[in-house]
Design an enzyme around this catalytic site. Structure first.
Site, mmCIF file in Angstrom:
data_model
loop_
_atom_site.group_PDB
_atom_site.id
_atom_site.type_symbol
_atom_site.label_atom_id
_atom_site.label_comp_id
_atom_site.label_asym_id
_atom_site.label_seq_id
_atom_site.Cartn_x
_atom_site.Cartn_y
_atom_site.Cartn_z
ATOM 1 N N SER A 165 0.684 0.888 -29.908
ATOM 2 C CA SER A 165 1.684 0.131 -29.146
ATOM 3 C C SER A 165 2.932 0.977 -28.941
ATOM 4 C CB SER A 165 2.043 -1.162 -29.893
ATOM 5 O OG SER A 165 2.920 -1.960 -29.129
ATOM 6 N N ASP A 166 3.590 0.762 -27.804
ATOM 7 C CA ASP A 166 4.841 1.469 -27.530
ATOM 8 C C ASP A 166 5.760 0.560 -26.732
ATOM 9 O OD1 ASP A 166 6.188 4.260 -27.625
ATOM 10 O OD2 ASP A 166 6.462 3.600 -25.553
ATOM 11 N N THR A 167 7.059 0.617 -27.051
ATOM 12 C CA THR A 167 8.049 -0.250 -26.415
ATOM 13 C C THR A 167 9.212 0.566 -25.869
ATOM 14 O OG1 THR A 167 7.510 -2.063 -27.930
ATOM 15 C CG2 THR A 167 9.601 -2.215 -26.783
#
Length: 203
Positions: free
Chosen positions: A80-82
């Protein structure tokens, strides 16, 4: 089709984020934590969606390369990446306190978008699914003193856009439109939909 239980395939979270670790536990599946530690540089011409999807995939594949235990074959790796996007400009994590103050000063009184990309990769056959979610966040208008006091808490330093909506940073947020957990860093409803494509149903 597999329903979530103690006999369900194990998830491997490719992140050291305590927030993502807490959120993924909501699925009720066994989870191992194995941070990816990848290079997070991306091409300048990538869109926000390309950035978060590309980095979430990079993180998941990096962890897959680390696995050597045959018992991990049935596992599904979650990357996941934000990022925070304000008027087309991408904000990742601040470099230092000065950078955090700069980011928060720009966000103050404005509406920005939070993009989170999620990738699932099954170890046994490398089947992968990548997608993202977007949430709009309106920030309160804050004074320089308020921003400085918040940065002094240390909370902004490991967070995209230099704030944590689930902690003290919630005091800076006026409203949101979309998935709250997306802003925290892992849209669990999106992840649940992805897992259904691996025949895993939660809850």
């Amino acid at each position: 089709m597999i329903f979530a239980s103690n006999s369900s395939p194990k998830l491997i979270l490719a992140s050291a984020s305590p927030r993502r670790q807490q959120l993924i536990s909501l699925l009720g599946l066994p989870v191992d934590i194995l941070p990816s530690q990848v290079d997070e540089d991306t091409p300048d011409d990538w869109s926000p969606a390309q950035i978060v999807e590309g980095l979430s995939l990079r993180k998941a594949l990096a962890v897959k390369e680390k696995l050597t235990n045959p018992s991990d074959e049935s596992s599904i790796i979650v990357g996941s990446d934000t990022i925070v996007v304000l008027k087309g400009d991408v904000m990742g994590k601040p470099r230092d306190e000065e950078d955090a103050i700069r980011m928060l000063s720009l966000l103050s009184g404005e509406t920005h978008e939070v993009y989170t990309g999620v990738t699932c990769v099954r170890v046994s056959d490398s089947k992968m699914i990548t997608s993202h979610r977007v949430t709009k966040v309106k920030m309160r208008k804050c004074s320089e003193q308020q921003i400085s006091r918040y940065v002094a808490t240390g909370e902004p330093m490991d967070k995209a856009g230099a704030y944590g909506i689930q902690e003290i940073g919630s005091l800076l947020v006026e409203s949101i439109e979309g998935c709250y957990f997306n802003v925290v860093g892992l849209p669990v409803s999106l992840l649940a939909v992805q897992l259904e494509q691996f025949d895993i149903v939660v809850p």
